[in-house]
Design a protein around this motif. Structure first.
Motif, PDB file in Angstrom:
ATOM      1  N   UNK B  44       0.841  -1.202   0.000  1.00 42.61           N
ATOM      2  CA  UNK B  44       0.000   0.000   0.000  1.00 42.61           C
ATOM      3  C   UNK B  44       0.875   1.251   0.000  1.00 42.61           C
ATOM      4  N   UNK B  46       0.481   4.761   0.817  1.00 40.09           N
ATOM      5  CA  UNK B  46      -0.508   5.610   1.508  1.00 40.09           C
ATOM      6  C   UNK B  46      -0.642   6.974   0.837  1.00 40.09           C
ATOM      7  N   UNK B  80      -8.471  -4.348   2.970  1.00 39.51           N
ATOM      8  CA  UNK B  80      -7.678  -3.280   3.595  1.00 39.51           C
ATOM      9  C   UNK B  80      -8.516  -2.486   4.587  1.00 39.51           C
ATOM     10  N   UNK B  81      -9.752  -2.221   4.196  1.00 41.61           N
ATOM     11  CA  UNK B  81     -10.599  -1.407   5.074  1.00 41.61           C
ATOM     12  C   UNK B  81     -11.163  -2.212   6.243  1.00 41.61           C
ATOM     13  N   UNK B  82     -11.580  -3.433   5.968  1.00 44.05           N
ATOM     14  CA  UNK B  82     -12.191  -4.221   7.045  1.00 44.05           C
ATOM     15  C   UNK B  82     -11.134  -4.891   7.912  1.00 44.05           C
ATOM     16  N   UNK B  83      -9.891  -4.945   7.430  1.00 43.07           N
ATOM     17  CA  UNK B  83      -8.776  -5.640   8.130  1.00 43.07           C
ATOM     18  C   UNK B  83      -9.089  -7.130   8.310  1.00 43.07           C
ATOM     19  N   UNK B 115      -5.982 -11.469   1.980  1.00 44.37           N
ATOM     20  CA  UNK B 115      -5.781 -11.162   3.403  1.00 44.37           C
ATOM     21  C   UNK B 115      -5.045  -9.833   3.526  1.00 44.37           C
ATOM     22  N   UNK B 116      -5.433  -9.035   4.513  1.00 44.72           N
ATOM     23  CA  UNK B 116      -4.709  -7.782   4.722  1.00 44.72           C
ATOM     24  C   UNK B 116      -3.354  -8.072   5.345  1.00 44.72           C
ATOM     25  N   UNK B 118      -0.749  -6.532   7.828  1.00 39.05           N
ATOM     26  CA  UNK B 118      -0.874  -5.520   8.871  1.00 39.05           C
ATOM     27  C   UNK B 118       0.378  -5.427   9.722  1.00 39.05           C
ATOM     28  N   UNK B 120       0.491  -4.171  13.384  1.00 39.19           N
ATOM     29  CA  UNK B 120      -0.454  -3.657  14.370  1.00 39.19           C
ATOM     30  C   UNK B 120      -1.776  -3.440  13.671  1.00 39.19           C
ATOM     31  N   UNK B 121      -2.301  -2.230  13.734  1.00 35.63           N
ATOM     32  CA  UNK B 121      -3.563  -1.931  13.080  1.00 35.63           C
ATOM     33  C   UNK B 121      -3.357  -1.235  11.730  1.00 35.63           C
ATOM     34  N   UNK B 122      -2.082  -0.976  11.401  1.00 35.50           N
ATOM     35  CA  UNK B 122      -1.792  -0.237  10.173  1.00 35.50           C
ATOM     36  C   UNK B 122      -1.738  -1.186   8.981  1.00 35.50           C
ATOM     37  N   UNK B 123      -2.492  -0.915   7.950  1.00 34.31           N
ATOM     38  CA  UNK B 123      -2.440  -1.777   6.772  1.00 34.31           C
ATOM     39  C   UNK B 123      -1.188  -1.508   5.945  1.00 34.31           C
TER      40      UNK B 123
END
Lengths: 291, 214
Positions: B44, B46, B80-83, B115-116, B118, B120-123
């Protein structure tokens, strides 16, 4: 990634229904068609009429035929400085919730809404869009959306999402407890990956993982939580952007099955607390049988 | 998906090559284990809101690396959005979601797992496996395995990103000493406060020892 603790399960892989059979002295346990039919008592003949269900997700494509009528669609967004009159500002979060015409940023929310509609055809469905405003910092928007939904007292809140950010865990925990004692059933999807995420880990939510049986009404209780229930999560026919359907696999699709069943339970048994609904789900699970 | 941009420019440092070899290895292993027609890892970006194919195995291997496509679109945008990972079993009838491979390779997948990736919580990106063999594994077992590959790919992408951040803009291929220093700097900058302080003290001690050489 945050490693999951040993023994944490998020689907029924490697076990079958017999392996998780639970015997209980409580009368009325058992699946549809069995001697003590807990499922029939819990939701049999119900349609979710008059039950307010909220889907916190990527929005909902309101024109999709499988979603049916959507009562209202909302979007959570960052409040611009000096504004906020347009929507309801969430105190202390810097976000506001605005009414929108509908729409779905990815299709995830539409898929979930269609599954709920399939199980509870007469429920009142609302959408709160928390995804779609970029890929970073979505946790703040998620929290604002959950808070908004809990404060409005929806009967059922479906969240096929979670966050791995520990900083959000205490806030989500408080909101989950607030929902539980406020008679809002907060139905949350277990993560599909071996990560520790929230809010599905909390005991005040109804957490859902997947089984692979081809039966939308088959519910299984997990005697080894934190995932409390398994529902259909494999090759689930779900609404797809543009009007069609696709067969999808993931806990995201198991969760709205339980949300739909919850809508039928509270529609049939008005005034039930979250605690009582969990008991009804337990007794309606096909792997729970009377002695 | 529409591959609007040019292939990503890889500077070709030894470190970069190593990380790309790692990503290729992950995706090739995934394709082999799943007995799939193709697989990919996309990073990604950003700033531009695009995904960039970093490693591809199977169909599209020669054509897709470096290609860019909008990150919010299709199943990549979904995960990516739903993780959350997803498997769609009948994606072929929807041109919108099959276009990324089809446009460059004339190959339209029937089924797709994504699958995302990740930190942590960052894609960081997305791992996709196309047309896996359905014989040996149930969808739940495949999802479990996909998560393991996604974990590996996430770690590899973290290394790629760290290396790129640590390298000065416009820097050319580095020698072994510079590459080692850059890698070390990347590792140290990723540490939290206390551990970073300890690491810096160790580097300082090492420098002092090296100064004492005869």
């Amino acid at each position: 990634m945050t490693a999951a603790p040993d023994g944490l399960t998020w689907h029924l892989l490697g076990r079958d229904r017999d392996a998780i059979e639970v015997r209980t002295d409580w009368a009325g346990a058992g699946a549809a068609g069995e001697r003590d039919d807990g499922a029939e008592w819990a939701w049999g003949g119900a349609s979710g009429r008059g039950v307010r269900v909220c889907v916190i997700d990527s929005g909902v494509e309101t024109a999709h035929p499988l979603v049916g009528p959507v009562n209202a669609s909302y979007l959570v967004r960052e409040a611009a400085a000096g504004q906020g009159a347009e929507g309801e500002r969430e105190s202390g979060t810097g976000h506001e919730v605005v009414r929108v015409a509908g729409g779905d940023s990815t299709g995830h929310g539409t898929a979930c809404a269609s599954i709920i509609r399939g199980l509870a055809p007469q429920c009142e469905l609302d959408s709160v869009q928390v995804l779609g405003s970029g890929f970073r910092g979505s946790g703040d928007v998620l929290i604002a959306g959950v808070r908004w939904a809990v404060e409005r007292g929806y009967d059922v809140i479906n969240m096929s999402l979670s966050t791995t950010r520990r900083a959000f865990a205490p806030i989500l925990h408080d909101l989950a407890d607030q929902a539980y004692f406020g008679r809002s059933l907060f139905v949350a999807s277990a993560h599909n990956m071996p990560v520790e995420s929230f809010p599905w880990r909390f005991s005040s939510v109804i957490s859902v993982g997947s089984h692979d049986a081809d039966d939308p009404g088959l519910l299984l209780y997990n005697p080894r939580p934190p995932v409390e229930f398994f529902a259909r999560g494999v090759q689930v026919p779900a609404a797809w952007p543009g009007g069609g359907t696709r067969r999808c696999t993931g806990n995201s699709f198991a969760t709205p099955h339980v949300a739909g069943l919850c809508a039928r339970i509270v529609g049939k048994h008005r005034g039930m607390t979250a605690f009582q609904v969990k008991q009804a789900l337990f007794l309606a699970s096909a792997n729970v049988r009377s002695q | 998906m529409n591959h609007s941009g040019p292939p990503a420019a890889h500077t070709g440092t030894g470190e970069d090559e190593g990380h790309h070899a790692l990503l290729r290895s992950v995706v090739r292993t995934a394709v082999a284990i799943f007995d799939a027609r193709a697989g990919s890892i996309a990073l990604l970006d950003q700033d531009s809101g695009e995904l960039v194919f970093e490693a591809v195995a199977g169909e599209g291997e020669g054509a897709l690396v470096g290609r860019r496509f909008p990150a919010e679109r299709g199943i990549a945008g979904w995960v990516l959005q739903s993780r959350q990972p997803v498997e769609v079993h009948d994606v072929d009838s929807d041109a919108h979601f099959a276009r990324d491979f089809a446009e460059s390779t004339s190959y339209v997948p029937k089924a797709l797992m994504a699958a995302p990736l990740l930190c942590g919580d960052e894609p960081l990106g997305v791992l996709e496996v196309l047309d896996r063999s359905t014989e040996p594994r149930t969808p739940l077992a495949a999802m479990e395995l996909l998560a393991l590959f996604a974990d590996q790919a996430s770690l590899a992408l973290v290394l790629v990103q760290r290396a790129r951040r640590a390298r000065p803009v416009g820097a050319g291929p580095a020698g072994p000493a510079e590459a080692a220093a850059q890698a070390l700097a990347g590792e140290i900058s990723a540490l939290d406060g206390g551990r970073r302080e300890i690491a810096l003290r160790i580097v300082s001690d090492l420098t002092e020892v090296l100064h004492r050489r005869p």
